[in-house]
Write a protein that holds these residues in place. Structure first.
Motif, PDB file in Angstrom:
ATOM      1  N   ASN A  18     -78.712  32.195  19.854  1.00  0.00           N
ATOM      2  CA  ASN A  18     -77.768  33.044  19.130  1.00  0.00           C
ATOM      3  C   ASN A  18     -77.008  32.153  18.161  1.00  0.00           C
ATOM      4  O   ASN A  18     -76.068  31.463  18.561  1.00  0.00           O
ATOM      5  N   GLY A  19     -77.425  32.131  16.930  1.00  0.00           N
ATOM      6  CA  GLY A  19     -76.794  31.237  15.948  1.00  0.00           C
ATOM      7  C   GLY A  19     -77.061  29.798  16.340  1.00  0.00           C
ATOM      8  O   GLY A  19     -78.191  29.361  16.443  1.00  0.00           O
ATOM      9  N   GLU A  20     -75.981  29.055  16.571  1.00  0.00           N
ATOM     10  CA  GLU A  20     -76.116  27.655  16.977  1.00  0.00           C
ATOM     11  C   GLU A  20     -76.235  27.507  18.487  1.00  0.00           C
ATOM     12  O   GLU A  20     -76.611  26.450  18.974  1.00  0.00           O
ATOM     13  N   ASP A  21     -75.865  28.544  19.217  1.00  0.00           N
ATOM     14  CA  ASP A  21     -75.920  28.469  20.668  1.00  0.00           C
ATOM     15  C   ASP A  21     -77.358  28.635  21.155  1.00  0.00           C
ATOM     16  O   ASP A  21     -78.034  29.587  20.808  1.00  0.00           O
ATOM     17  N   GLU A  22     -77.772  27.687  21.959  1.00  0.00           N
ATOM     18  CA  GLU A  22     -79.099  27.754  22.559  1.00  0.00           C
ATOM     19  C   GLU A  22     -78.923  27.798  24.066  1.00  0.00           C
ATOM     20  O   GLU A  22     -78.061  27.124  24.621  1.00  0.00           O
TER      21      GLU A  22
ATOM     22  N   ARG B 193     -81.536  18.537  25.629  1.00  0.00           N
ATOM     23  CA  ARG B 193     -81.545  19.321  24.393  1.00  0.00           C
ATOM     24  C   ARG B 193     -80.309  20.210  24.277  1.00  0.00           C
ATOM     25  O   ARG B 193     -79.753  20.382  23.200  1.00  0.00           O
ATOM     26  N   ILE B 194     -79.863  20.744  25.395  1.00  0.00           N
ATOM     27  CA  ILE B 194     -78.813  21.761  25.329  1.00  0.00           C
ATOM     28  C   ILE B 194     -77.421  21.245  25.660  1.00  0.00           C
ATOM     29  O   ILE B 194     -76.461  21.619  25.017  1.00  0.00           O
ATOM     30  N   GLY B 195     -77.301  20.375  26.670  1.00  0.00           N
ATOM     31  CA  GLY B 195     -75.918  20.103  27.041  1.00  0.00           C
ATOM     32  C   GLY B 195     -75.545  18.718  27.513  1.00  0.00           C
ATOM     33  O   GLY B 195     -74.528  18.195  27.100  1.00  0.00           O
ATOM     34  N   SER B 196     -76.281  18.091  28.347  1.00  0.00           N
ATOM     35  CA  SER B 196     -75.850  16.860  28.975  1.00  0.00           C
ATOM     36  C   SER B 196     -76.354  15.633  28.214  1.00  0.00           C
ATOM     37  O   SER B 196     -77.531  15.553  27.882  1.00  0.00           O
ATOM     38  N   PRO B 197     -75.468  14.645  27.948  1.00  0.00           N
ATOM     39  CA  PRO B 197     -75.915  13.465  27.208  1.00  0.00           C
ATOM     40  C   PRO B 197     -76.816  12.554  28.023  1.00  0.00           C
ATOM     41  O   PRO B 197     -77.652  11.876  27.475  1.00  0.00           O
ATOM     42  N   ASP B 198     -76.629  12.495  29.331  1.00  0.00           N
ATOM     43  CA  ASP B 198     -77.463  11.656  30.217  1.00  0.00           C
ATOM     44  C   ASP B 198     -77.886  12.496  31.411  1.00  0.00           C
ATOM     45  O   ASP B 198     -77.282  12.404  32.485  1.00  0.00           O
ATOM     46  N   PRO B 199     -78.927  13.342  31.268  1.00  0.00           N
ATOM     47  CA  PRO B 199     -79.250  14.317  32.288  1.00  0.00           C
ATOM     48  C   PRO B 199     -80.075  13.805  33.441  1.00  0.00           C
ATOM     49  O   PRO B 199     -80.351  14.539  34.368  1.00  0.00           O
ATOM     50  N   VAL B 200     -80.497  12.542  33.387  1.00  0.00           N
ATOM     51  CA  VAL B 200     -81.469  12.069  34.362  1.00  0.00           C
ATOM     52  C   VAL B 200     -80.824  11.093  35.329  1.00  0.00           C
ATOM     53  O   VAL B 200     -80.107  10.192  34.935  1.00  0.00           O
ATOM     54  N   GLY B 201     -81.112  11.300  36.597  1.00  0.00           N
ATOM     55  CA  GLY B 201     -80.673  10.366  37.631  1.00  0.00           C
ATOM     56  C   GLY B 201     -81.863   9.995  38.475  1.00  0.00           C
ATOM     57  O   GLY B 201     -82.838  10.722  38.561  1.00  0.00           O
ATOM     58  N   VAL B 202     -81.809   8.841  39.091  1.00  0.00           N
ATOM     59  CA  VAL B 202     -82.900   8.400  39.959  1.00  0.00           C
ATOM     60  C   VAL B 202     -82.343   8.271  41.372  1.00  0.00           C
ATOM     61  O   VAL B 202     -81.314   7.642  41.569  1.00  0.00           O
TER      62      VAL B 202
END
Length: 172
Positions: A10-14, A162-171
């Motif tokens: 929706n516009g810029e919101d993904e 892509r949408i929200g978190s700058p560092d989405p990955v954890g191990v």
């Protein structure tokens, strides 16, 4: 794979939504056919016994066996009525798990803080996938196969990045 991604813009919101469900290897039609074939196969040894007392002695046990198979398969279908829905947008990540027997479980977190983690060992299943945020860690897709969980982990990490978190990955 027994999950499906839906993306909206929706516009810029993904935003994206993921729906997961357990795999059903035996459809209802196959279930009915299996029960019919089982009944037919169990009656074959009874034909020579028609008109004897032995038939009436064996019949309850054969009917009990068919009922047991039917009840076990029905239980399996009821257990598989669960699903999980993950919604990711710029503001929040929300996971809703609808259990077959039991309460609906929900978890949410701000998208910025949400992380997806894969635990190759130490979980209830190999390559266990969890979401972490807001002081909690929740499982997702534990009913999927190991290969499906590996793919799912990458897809969730990409969606969070892509949408929200700058560092989405954890191990784990």
């Amino acid at each position: 794979m027994p999950y499906q991604w839906n993306q909206t813009r929706n516009g810029e919101d993904e935003a994206c939504e993921l729906r997961l469900w357990p795999h059903r290897s035996l459809p209802r039609r196959g279930f009915a056919l299996f029960i019919v074939i089982t009944c037919a196969m169990l009656t074959l040894p009874l034909y020579p016994l028609i008109g004897t007392v032995t038939l009436w002695g064996l019949l309850p046990f054969l009917l009990l066996a068919v009922w047991g198979v039917w009840a076990a398969l029905e239980r399996s279908y009821k257990d598989a009525q669960m699903n999980e829905e993950l919604t990711i947008d710029r503001e929040a990540v929300h996971l809703k798990r609808t259990n077959a027997r039991g309460p609906v479980q929900e978890w949410d977190c701000e998208s910025y803080w949400a992380k997806v983690e894969m635990h190759p060992t130490g979980g209830p299943v190999p390559h266990y996938v969890t979401l972490k945020g807001k002081g909690r860690q929740v499982e997702i897709g534990a009913f999927l196969s190991e290969d499906e969980r590996k793919v799912l982990y990458g897809e969730i990490a990409d969606a969070l990045k892509r949408i929200g978190s700058p560092d989405p990955v954890g191990v784990g």
